[in-house]
Design a protein around this motif. Sequence first.
Motif, PDB file in Angstrom:
ATOM      1  N   ASP A 124    -109.645 -21.800  21.777  1.00 30.47           N
ATOM      2  CA  ASP A 124    -109.134 -21.347  20.799  1.00 30.47           C
ATOM      3  C   ASP A 124    -108.423 -22.021  20.090  1.00 30.47           C
ATOM      4  O   ASP A 124    -107.770 -23.157  20.182  1.00 30.47           O
ATOM      5  CB  ASP A 124    -108.863 -19.892  20.456  1.00 30.47           C
ATOM      6  N   ILE A 125    -109.057 -22.387  18.369  1.00 30.57           N
ATOM      7  CA  ILE A 125    -108.603 -23.528  17.805  1.00 30.57           C
ATOM      8  C   ILE A 125    -106.722 -23.411  17.171  1.00 30.57           C
ATOM      9  O   ILE A 125    -106.333 -21.723  17.274  1.00 30.57           O
ATOM     10  CB  ILE A 125    -109.095 -23.270  16.136  1.00 30.57           C
ATOM     11  N   ASP A 126    -105.894 -23.829  17.389  1.00 30.48           N
ATOM     12  CA  ASP A 126    -104.849 -23.261  17.975  1.00 30.48           C
ATOM     13  C   ASP A 126    -103.801 -24.834  17.238  1.00 30.48           C
ATOM     14  O   ASP A 126    -104.152 -25.089  17.724  1.00 30.48           O
ATOM     15  CB  ASP A 126    -104.319 -23.284  18.622  1.00 30.48           C
ATOM     16  N   PHE A 127    -102.617 -24.591  15.175  1.00 28.85           N
ATOM     17  CA  PHE A 127    -103.261 -26.158  15.000  1.00 28.85           C
ATOM     18  C   PHE A 127    -100.788 -26.086  15.629  1.00 28.85           C
ATOM     19  O   PHE A 127    -101.416 -27.103  14.983  1.00 28.85           O
ATOM     20  CB  PHE A 127    -103.423 -26.147  13.678  1.00 28.85           C
ATOM     21  N   ASP A 128    -101.542 -25.561  16.414  1.00 28.22           N
ATOM     22  CA  ASP A 128     -99.875 -25.517  17.129  1.00 28.22           C
ATOM     23  C   ASP A 128     -99.816 -26.343  18.144  1.00 28.22           C
ATOM     24  O   ASP A 128     -98.427 -26.138  18.687  1.00 28.22           O
ATOM     25  CB  ASP A 128     -98.851 -24.298  16.047  1.00 28.22           C
ATOM     26  N   ASP A 129    -100.714 -26.836  18.162  1.00 29.64           N
ATOM     27  CA  ASP A 129    -101.008 -27.863  20.160  1.00 29.64           C
ATOM     28  C   ASP A 129     -99.984 -28.438  20.006  1.00 29.64           C
ATOM     29  O   ASP A 129     -99.172 -28.882  20.956  1.00 29.64           O
ATOM     30  CB  ASP A 129    -101.967 -27.679  19.942  1.00 29.64           C
ATOM     31  N   LEU A 130    -100.190 -29.371  19.011  1.00 34.94           N
ATOM     32  CA  LEU A 130     -99.288 -30.214  18.836  1.00 34.94           C
ATOM     33  C   LEU A 130     -99.057 -30.611  17.038  1.00 34.94           C
ATOM     34  O   LEU A 130    -100.143 -30.439  16.405  1.00 34.94           O
ATOM     35  CB  LEU A 130     -99.511 -31.548  19.083  1.00 34.94           C
ATOM     36  N   VAL A 131     -97.513 -30.651  16.878  1.00 35.17           N
ATOM     37  CA  VAL A 131     -97.451 -30.718  15.191  1.00 35.17           C
ATOM     38  C   VAL A 131     -96.452 -32.044  15.162  1.00 35.17           C
ATOM     39  O   VAL A 131     -95.151 -32.625  16.275  1.00 35.17           O
ATOM     40  CB  VAL A 131     -96.193 -29.425  14.847  1.00 35.17           C
ATOM     41  N   PHE A 132     -96.807 -32.590  14.149  1.00 33.84           N
ATOM     42  CA  PHE A 132     -95.570 -34.477  14.078  1.00 33.84           C
ATOM     43  C   PHE A 132     -95.043 -34.285  12.995  1.00 33.84           C
ATOM     44  O   PHE A 132     -96.533 -33.888  12.036  1.00 33.84           O
ATOM     45  CB  PHE A 132     -95.854 -35.171  15.345  1.00 33.84           C
ATOM     46  N   ARG A 133     -94.663 -35.922  12.574  1.00 37.19           N
ATOM     47  CA  ARG A 133     -94.473 -35.922  11.342  1.00 37.19           C
ATOM     48  C   ARG A 133     -93.887 -37.409  10.981  1.00 37.19           C
ATOM     49  O   ARG A 133     -93.673 -38.130  12.575  1.00 37.19           O
ATOM     50  CB  ARG A 133     -92.142 -35.488  10.700  1.00 37.19           C
TER      51      ARG A 133
END
Length: 151
Positions: free
Chosen positions: A138-147
């Motif tokens: 599923d779509i999950d925009f927390d799979d990778l989070v970076f700045r």
Amino acid sequence: MSLAEMFIKNKGEAININGSLVVMSHRLEVNTGQDVKIEFIRTKNDFRQGIEFSLDKRKGYIEVNNQKLNSPVFWVDTAPSTFIFKCFPKKETGQLNLWNIWQYNDDRVDAWIGNAGIIAEQEDEGIFIFRCSNGIGDIDFDDLVFRLILL
């Protein structure tokens, strides 16, 4: 319909998902010798996650640890949690392009398929948060989070 199918239907342009613009990759303007700082914030451990970069469609290069690379990949599990690289576009200014990648077995690295997409949020001048969905499940925009910080 997967994000990849939506991107195809929208000819690769950004799509709106629940009020957020989602892109396949994100471009930023950089200058010759400009430093870029990356800070990995979080990742899910289901699959190996990373970021790939190119500069001026691989005509420029990125320098990291005294290595000149046309399309470096930084994996969350092997790169430092915070690191800096230097940009050398073909001209005085250029386009730094980034996209998320993932590996779910030893010999296959993927990008831009299934439910892969990126939400780019500007926190401040030259400071961005990227929330990435890998293409698996599923779509999950927390799979990778970076700045990313343009220095």
